[in-house]
Design a protein around this motif. Structure first.
Motif, PDB file in Angstrom:
ATOM      1  N   TYR A   1      25.355  65.201  81.541  1.00 33.72           N
ATOM      2  CA  TYR A   1      25.397  63.790  81.176  1.00 33.72           C
ATOM      3  C   TYR A   1      26.073  62.951  82.262  1.00 33.72           C
ATOM      4  CZ  TYR A   1      25.574  59.573  78.472  1.00 33.72           C
ATOM      5  OH  TYR A   1      25.380  58.287  78.055  1.00 33.72           O
TER       6      TYR A   1
ATOM      7  N   LYS B   1      15.977  60.941  80.856  1.00 28.94           N
ATOM      8  CA  LYS B   1      16.077  61.605  79.564  1.00 28.94           C
ATOM      9  C   LYS B   1      16.474  63.063  79.848  1.00 28.94           C
ATOM     10  CE  LYS B   1      15.142  58.041  77.348  1.00 28.94           C
ATOM     11  NZ  LYS B   1      16.279  57.431  76.631  1.00 28.94           N
ATOM     12  N   ILE B   2      17.012  63.726  78.818  1.00 25.26           N
ATOM     13  CA  ILE B   2      17.546  65.073  79.066  1.00 25.26           C
ATOM     14  C   ILE B   2      16.434  66.047  79.490  1.00 25.26           C
ATOM     15  CG2 ILE B   2      18.853  66.994  78.044  1.00 25.26           C
ATOM     16  CD1 ILE B   2      20.422  64.361  78.511  1.00 25.26           C
ATOM     17  N   GLY B   3      15.252  65.942  78.867  1.00 21.44           N
ATOM     18  CA  GLY B   3      14.141  66.822  79.248  1.00 21.44           C
ATOM     19  C   GLY B   3      13.759  66.632  80.709  1.00 21.44           C
TER      20      GLY B   3
ATOM     21  N   TYR C   1      16.640  68.084  83.098  1.00 23.58           N
ATOM     22  CA  TYR C   1      16.673  69.534  83.287  1.00 23.58           C
ATOM     23  C   TYR C   1      15.411  70.042  83.974  1.00 23.58           C
ATOM     24  CZ  TYR C   1      21.225  69.872  81.395  1.00 23.58           C
ATOM     25  OH  TYR C   1      22.585  69.738  81.264  1.00 23.58           O
TER      26      TYR C   1
ATOM     27  N   TYR D   1      18.217  68.178  67.437  1.00 27.84           N
ATOM     28  CA  TYR D   1      17.842  68.324  68.844  1.00 27.84           C
ATOM     29  C   TYR D   1      17.413  69.767  69.144  1.00 27.84           C
ATOM     30  CZ  TYR D   1      17.733  67.484  73.843  1.00 27.84           C
ATOM     31  OH  TYR D   1      17.317  67.356  75.139  1.00 27.84           O
TER      32      TYR D   1
ATOM     33  N   MET E   1      21.609  71.710  77.783  1.00 24.59           N
ATOM     34  CA  MET E   1      20.828  70.519  77.387  1.00 24.59           C
ATOM     35  C   MET E   1      21.428  69.888  76.130  1.00 24.59           C
ATOM     36  SD  MET E   1      16.919  71.818  78.123  1.00 24.59           S
ATOM     37  CE  MET E   1      16.109  70.220  78.015  1.00 24.59           C
TER      38      MET E   1
ATOM     39  N   ALA F   1      24.562  68.010  77.106  1.00 24.73           N
ATOM     40  CA  ALA F   1      24.277  66.740  77.794  1.00 24.73           C
ATOM     41  C   ALA F   1      23.735  65.712  76.803  1.00 24.73           C
ATOM     42  CB  ALA F   1      23.268  66.980  78.914  1.00 24.73           C
ATOM     43  N   PHE F   2      22.895  66.171  75.879  1.00 26.92           N
ATOM     44  CA  PHE F   2      22.323  65.252  74.881  1.00 26.92           C
ATOM     45  C   PHE F   2      23.436  64.678  73.997  1.00 26.92           C
ATOM     46  CE2 PHE F   2      20.698  64.687  70.531  1.00 26.92           C
ATOM     47  CZ  PHE F   2      19.802  63.658  70.761  1.00 26.92           C
TER      48      PHE F   2
ATOM     49  N   GLY G   1      25.692  62.039  75.317  1.00 28.75           N
ATOM     50  CA  GLY G   1      25.120  60.691  75.346  1.00 28.75           C
ATOM     51  C   GLY G   1      25.288  59.948  74.024  1.00 28.75           C
TER      52      GLY G   1
ATOM     53  N   ALA H   1      11.294  58.904  73.279  1.00 25.66           N
ATOM     54  CA  ALA H   1      11.320  59.124  74.733  1.00 25.66           C
ATOM     55  C   ALA H   1      11.952  60.478  75.042  1.00 25.66           C
ATOM     56  CB  ALA H   1      12.101  58.004  75.415  1.00 25.66           C
ATOM     57  N   GLU H   2      13.004  60.815  74.277  1.00 25.79           N
ATOM     58  CA  GLU H   2      13.682  62.104  74.477  1.00 25.79           C
ATOM     59  C   GLU H   2      12.744  63.258  74.122  1.00 25.79           C
ATOM     60  OE1 GLU H   2      16.217  63.774  76.208  1.00 25.79           O
ATOM     61  OE2 GLU H   2      17.273  61.982  75.535  1.00 25.79           O
TER      62      GLU H   2
ATOM     63  N   SER I   1      10.055  63.659  76.714  1.00 21.16           N
ATOM     64  CA  SER I   1      10.514  64.289  77.957  1.00 21.16           C
ATOM     65  C   SER I   1      10.600  65.806  77.778  1.00 21.16           C
ATOM     66  CB  SER I   1      11.853  63.702  78.413  1.00 21.16           C
ATOM     67  OG  SER I   1      12.928  64.229  77.665  1.00 21.16           O
ATOM     68  N   VAL I   2      11.030  66.253  76.599  1.00 25.02           N
ATOM     69  CA  VAL I   2      11.098  67.699  76.346  1.00 25.02           C
ATOM     70  C   VAL I   2       9.678  68.278  76.245  1.00 25.02           C
ATOM     71  CG1 VAL I   2      11.848  69.468  74.703  1.00 25.02           C
ATOM     72  CG2 VAL I   2      13.355  67.558  75.228  1.00 25.02           C
TER      73      VAL I   2
ATOM     74  N   LEU J   1       8.297  68.659  79.678  1.00 23.36           N
ATOM     75  CA  LEU J   1       8.904  69.823  80.329  1.00 23.36           C
ATOM     76  C   LEU J   1       8.273  71.108  79.787  1.00 23.36           C
ATOM     77  CD1 LEU J   1      11.109  71.093  82.126  1.00 23.36           C
ATOM     78  CD2 LEU J   1      12.705  70.844  80.221  1.00 23.36           C
TER      79      LEU J   1
END
Lengths: 107, 348
Positions: A20, A37-39, A42, B9, B28, B31-32, B35, B56-57, B60-61, B64
């Motif tokens: 973070y 964003k976290i995804g 990483y 999450y 992860m 970090a999440f 926030g 959005a989160e 993004s996952v 990935l």
């Protein structure tokens, strides 16, 4: 090098940071334009680690969780310096072509 | 303190492959939560109860996860095999588009008699010049050649953008047909759009930064070769008055996949030839597309038992051919050749 990777490496240039911490530093460095964003973070971190440009630094306990810190490797520092030079050179050319370089020098 | 939010999450992170979660999940999550949480127990308890990972989160996952499952350089063998298979299947579907586009170019040329020795198209196939939709159809069809070439040459992002744009007119025509009952222009129906337009555009996610470049020359040569292979016999049948033997497009897809499976089988069964698994997996994916298309177009033939029999025969032949390569495709997930290393792998 992608813009995200460039910002992540730059965020780690002065000191090791945790996940973070990198997100916050990238937002600050980019003036709020890049909000990872976290995804996405990483996705960049695992790629940079696999390429040997960053590595784990240490782990610290925080609120019952372990925070993993990352730092630049020597290769990472070199790659960042090279990329910064490339971007700076490109920016110089753009400024000259836009006629901004002379105006700034005169100003 | 972070119980509910962390659980939510973690559920999102289940999208990621297990090997990746084992390495990065805790990091992860930390970090999440960093926030969201403030350090104040009451506030954090409230946040944990009401907050959800945003779209959005989650996106993004999911992005990935797609990159990891359709692995590239450095990915575990199983995911690398899937990545290679999907990338080749996408190129193959784009090759079909490009061959169809080449046929449209030749068809237009035959209509205008620019090359004297080519016979004019049969009168039954000549379409009267239409309005903007027809022009759009021809332009989009021909754009697929550019998309195929761009992707084969390794310009992934450009190809993705062009392909995403190219499928829009077909979708617009289908929506208009849905609303008015009349299809504007010669666009294809929903099954074609979903399987041959939308699916490859989505699957182009497999062409990410870690995707090893495909050898462009064989793919580029496949375009004229594919055109001659498909349209040579078709034009010969047409010219000799044997049009009744012409398969419809779904049937042609089944025949081509069957032939490809038969050609590939000796390699897939050979003990000497290594690394054929991703190709076998590619053929299984292509068979799934062709089979789905064959099945979805069957209702149009319900009035004619003969055509239903022909269509089901094509389908059965393809299934029989795919069974020959299926064991190799299954082995691919465990025994695909190791992916090439990163260009600068762990040089620190």
């Amino acid at each position: 090098m992608t813009g995200q990777a460039f910002f992540v490496l730059t965020a780690l240039a002065d000191e090791p940071r945790h996940g973070y911490g990198i997100v916050g530093e990238v937002a600050e460095l980019s003036g709020g334009r890049v909000r990872l964003k976290i995804g996405s973070l990483y996705g960049v971190l695992d790629r940079l680690a696999a390429e040997g440009l960053i590595e784990p630094d240490r782990e610290e306990a925080h609120d019952g969780r372990l925070r993993r810190y990352y730092r630049l490797t020597r290769d990472g520092r070199g790659a960042l310096a090279q990329e910064a030079e490339l971007r700076a050179a490109t920016a110089r050319v753009v400024r000259v072509r836009l006629g901004l370089a002379g105006a700034e020098a005169a100003g | 303190m972070s119980g509910e939010l962390e659980r939510r999450y973690r559920r999102v992170l289940r999208l990621l492959p297990r090997y990746y979660r084992a390495q990065w999940e805790q990091d992860m999550i930390g970090a999440f939560l960093d926030g969201w949480l403030t350090g104040d127990p009451e506030t954090d308890e409230y946040i944990s109860r009401v907050a959800w990972p945003g779209w959005a989160e989650v996106t993004s996952v999911a992005g990935l996860a797609a990159r990891l499952y359709l692995g590239g350089t450095g990915a575990p063998r199983r995911y690398f095999a899937w990545g290679q298979a999907v990338r080749r299947a996408v190129l193959a579907v784009l090759l079909v588009h490009a061959v169809l586009a080449a046929d449209i170019l030749v068809f237009l040329e035959r209509g205008r008699r620019l090359v004297g020795w080519l016979p004019p198209p049969p009168a039954s196939l000549v379409i009267a010049p239409g309005g903007g939709w027809d022009m759009e159809y021809y332009l989009v069809s021909i754009a697929w050649i550019a998309i195929f070439v761009t992707l084969a040459l390794g310009y992934y992002r450009t190809a993705r953008v062009l392909a995403a744009l190219a499928i829009v007119p077909g979708l617009a025509a289908l929506i208009q047909a849905q609303l008015t009952g009349i299809m504007p222009g010669p666009f294809a129906a929903w099954p074609f759009w979903v399987l041959f337009d939308l699916a490859p555009v989505l699957a182009m996610t497999a062409f990410h930064r870690n995707a090893p470049p495909a050898a462009p020359l064989p793919w580029l040569l496949a375009l004229p070769a594919g055109y001659l292979l498909v349209y040579g016999p078709l034009l010969a049948l047409q010219a000799t008055g044997n049009s009744a033997w012409l398969p419809d497009f779904p049937g042609l897809c089944c025949i081509l996949v069957s032939l490809a499976c038969l050609v590939h089988t000796p390699r897939a069964w050979s003990r000497q030839a290594g690394g054929t698994g991703p190709w076998s997996l590619t053929l299984v994916l292509l068979a799934a597309v062709a089979g789905a298309y064959r099945i979805l177009t069957l209702p149009g033939y319900l009035h004619d038992p003969h055509l239903i029999t022909v269509s089901l025969t094509e389908l059965l032949i393809m299934v029989g051919a795919v069974v020959l390569v299926a064991p190799d495709a299954a082995r691919a997930q465990a025994a695909a050749p190791a992916p090439p290393p990163y260009p600068r792998a762990m040089t620190a």
